[in-house]
Design a protein around this motif. Structure first.
Motif, short mmCIF file in Angstrom:
data_model
loop_
_atom_site.label_atom_id
_atom_site.label_comp_id
_atom_site.label_asym_id
_atom_site.label_seq_id
_atom_site.Cartn_x
_atom_site.Cartn_y
_atom_site.Cartn_z
N UNK A 50 0.83 -1.19 0.00
CA UNK A 50 0.00 0.00 0.00
C UNK A 50 0.88 1.26 0.00
N UNK A 51 1.91 1.26 0.86
CA UNK A 51 2.79 2.43 0.95
C UNK A 51 3.49 2.69 -0.37
N UNK A 97 2.86 15.68 3.79
CA UNK A 97 3.54 16.28 4.94
C UNK A 97 2.80 15.96 6.23
N UNK A 98 1.48 16.09 6.19
CA UNK A 98 0.67 15.74 7.36
C UNK A 98 0.87 14.27 7.70
N UNK A 99 0.87 13.43 6.66
CA UNK A 99 1.03 11.99 6.85
C UNK A 99 2.35 11.63 7.53
N UNK A 129 0.87 1.63 7.04
CA UNK A 129 1.61 2.04 5.85
C UNK A 129 1.53 3.53 5.55
N UNK A 130 0.51 4.21 6.08
CA UNK A 130 0.26 5.61 5.70
C UNK A 130 1.48 6.53 5.82
N UNK A 131 2.18 6.53 6.97
CA UNK A 131 3.32 7.44 7.06
C UNK A 131 4.39 7.12 6.02
N UNK A 132 4.54 5.83 5.69
CA UNK A 132 5.57 5.45 4.71
C UNK A 132 5.13 5.82 3.31
#
Lengths: 306, 334
Positions: free
Chosen positions: A108-109, A137-139, A181-184
């Motif tokens: 996903x990332x 950036x927020x992520x 996975x979102x931050x990546x």
């Protein structure tokens, strides 16, 4: 290539030994033991238990016995607190679950990150670019447990399309994998955008246009590989991050994976399980980093493995 | 021989910069015939590269913009073409070689990948046929053992070899026009001569028209038929190569020639550099752009811009003064 692999495997063995040693003494240095509970245990039973796990021996002897069992017999031992379970069984149960979660999160990332990065760089300076990079950036700034909290409020309570916790079906994978996975994805999006802009300014991209290639082909065939190099180097740390991130995510979503067992083992001073999992994580991380290094030489023909 | 291939009329290109709008190319016209080599000379920033990038539709937009003009390739205006139409022309009917062979080839793709895609796209050849053609072409440009080398990557080639690969790539589809943008600047002198010789040979056999962009007058003299001298986005002198070298009419051309060493001069003769800096294109002075650096300038040069007019060498030049009789003054730098 063979020499490279042999060398890296030798290093891996050494790394595992260092990790084993440090973990062994760190765990013993922490106050309390597997059997220190509020409930009083019969002193005779305690003696029997401790003898069973060699806990009555002096520390150097314990270290030697455990190292010998692990290396010589390839046996991670019995769980101290989960009666009738071997550490190998706990890993065998948890690994497929954690691996599924990790692989889906990583896939996903990568998909989201690369797509967003490429779109952003090609549409540089537009509203689309600006919005994507703001979200990214927020992520990056939000820790995964905050993302998880917000996601649970949104798609579990307000708009109930996903179950809140548990494991079993596809619907149980999606939400935790997204949060993990979102931050990546966000970080990869920024890396790809920067890498892509850098590559698109290169002379060989102008050559590609001068050859009469359509813009899509120029980007996919001539620019993509170069733009992926920073992503490949980031994959090592990303795998490490997803492993540690799973410690939190598996707790939040009550997923019975490795990380869940790891946290339990640490809290209960289940020395053997904790050790087995530390070694498993070390092996995973080391292998992933090795794969990243190999992938590098496939991406860039100028890189030679040695 | 005088079949016209490319006709450029009144081309103008602007760039938006922080310093204001820069007219990089301002009213450039020239014609190119089959089998002919046109040299374009000028300092950095004179607009010679931008002119040719504009013809290829390779000006980065923004900040660049083609504001006026036509570039007719056998009657079809390249400047009016859509991206799709342009991709059919680029690399097929007009090909380009760039200055720096070290960075102009894609380091991530093998030479085979980079050569075969040209003929596969334009001539719709199969992979096998395009590979055979790529190997033939590499052999023609003097790459030893092309059947094996074709599978190598650019970093396995030297600079001169890479420029040969670039030339092979440019000539795969037998283009009508080859634009060579300082093809030898980044190379050793011995390799320079080989590359020029190679381009000349290919022109002889294929009848390709060549636009050779350079700041090296020596290169121009050895291979070009006609020469255009550019200054501040305009042609200041155009002539046959013999006429230009024997009777340069523009003070700038004269300055360029005086600033290079000549073998037929005495060893003690001093080189005379052109005083001053190339003009700031965002803030051009009124009148002739070369006036501040010109040793022949008269009052009229500051007020009026000299138009391109026929000169005694059979070409054209843009100057009010006759340099063969005019008085030469000292120019103060600054």
């Amino acid at each position: 290539m063979i020499g490279f692999l042999a060398k890296r495997l030798l290093w891996m063995a050494l790394t595992l030994w260092v990790v084993f040693t440090v973990s062994f003494f760190l765990m013993r240095a922490v106050p309390g033991g597997p059997f220190s509970e509020e409930r009083k245990i019969d002193p005779y039973a305690l003696e029997v238990f401790e003898a069973r796990y060699n806990l009555d021996e002096p520390l150097p002897v314990q270290y030697w016995l455990e190292l010998k069992r692990t290396v010589w017999h390839g046996d991670l031992g019995l769980s101290i607190r989960k009666v009738d379970y071997t550490v190998a069984e706990i890993i065998a149960e948890g690994l497929p679950i954690s691996a599924t979660l990790g692989i889906v999160a990583m896939a996903f990332a990568l998909t989201l990150g690369i797509t967003a990065g490429v779109v952003s760089s090609v549409r540089r300076g537009t509203v689309l670019d600006f919005s994507l990079m703001t979200v990214a950036t927020v992520g990056i700034a939000l820790p995964n447990f905050v993302v998880a909290g917000i996601a649970i409020v949104l798609v579990v309570f307000i708009w109930p399309i996903f179950p809140a916790a548990g494991w079993g079906g596809v619907q149980h994978v999606i939400l935790p994998a997204f949060c993990l996975g979102a931050p990546y994805a966000a970080y990869i999006a920024r890396l790809v955008r920067t890498g892509m802009l850098d590559v698109l300014g290169q002379d060989y991209i102008r050559t590609a246009y001068a050859k009469g290639l359509m813009p899509r082909r120029v980007i996919m065939r001539h620019a993509m590989k170069g733009a992926m190099l920073p992503v490949a180097s980031f994959l090592g740390p990303a795998v490490a991050g997803i492993l540690t991130g799973s410690l939190i995510i598996e707790q939040i979503f009550a997923i019975p994976g490795l990380a869940y067992n790891f946290v339990q083992a640490a809290v209960q001073r289940d020395y053997t399980v904790a050790m087995g999992l530390v070694l498993t994580y070390t092996t995973l991380l080391y292998t992933m980093n090795l794969l990243v290094d190999i992938s590098y030489s496939y991406l860039d023909p100028r890189v030679k493995l040695e | 021989m005088s079949e016209n291939i490319l006709q450029v009329d009144e081309l103008a290109v602007e760039f938006k910069t922080d310093d204001g709008i820069v007219k990089a190319v301002d009213g450039v016209s020239f014609a190119l015939d089959r089998g002919e080599t046109l040299g374009i000379v000028g300092e950095s920033g004179s607009g010679k590269s931008v002119t040719n990038l504009a013809i290829m539709g390779l000006i980065p937009q923004p900040p660049g913009r083609v504001t006026a003009g036509r570039a007719l390739l056998k009657g079809e205006d390249l400047l009016q073409m859509s991206t799709r139409q342009l991709t059919k022309v680029r690399g097929n009917r007009i090909a380009m070689i760039f200055q720096d062979p070290m960075t102009s080839l894609n380091p991530f793709l093998s030479i085979a990948d980079q050569l075969t895609e040209v003929t596969r796209i334009h001539l719709k050849l199969s992979y096998e046929k395009s590979l055979t053609r790529a190997i033939e072409m590499l052999e023609r440009v003097g790459i030893a053992d092309p059947g094996r080398r074709v599978h190598d990557y650019p970093h396995q080639f030297s600079g001169g070899m890479r420029q040969r690969v670039m030339i092979a790539m440019a000539l795969l589809c037998k283009p009508e026009v080859l634009i060579a943008d300082e093809p030898t600047t980044a190379l050793d002198v011995t390799i320079q001569a080989q590359i020029l010789e190679l381009m000349h040979e290919l022109q002889e056999t294929e009848g390709t028209a060549i636009i050779l962009i350079t700041h090296d007058l020596g290169v121009i003299a050895s291979v070009c038929h006609r020469v255009g001298v550019m200054y501040a986005g305009k042609f200041v002198e155009k002539a046959d190569v013999d006429g230009l070298y024997e009777h340069p009419q523009h003070p700038y051309t004269l300055g360029l020639m005086e600033s290079i060493a000549r073998l037929d001069e005495e060893a003690t003769a001093r080189l005379t550099p052109i005083v001053g800096q190339p003009p700031d294109l965002a803030h051009l002075p009124p009148g002739c752009a070369f006036r501040p650096r010109c040793p022949y300038a008269v009052d009229r040069c500051a007020a009026e811009e000299p138009p391109l007019a026929d000169g005694p060498h059979g070409g054209q030049h843009a100057c009010f003064v006759d340099v063969s009789t005019a008085e030469r003054k000292e120019v103060v730098d600054g």
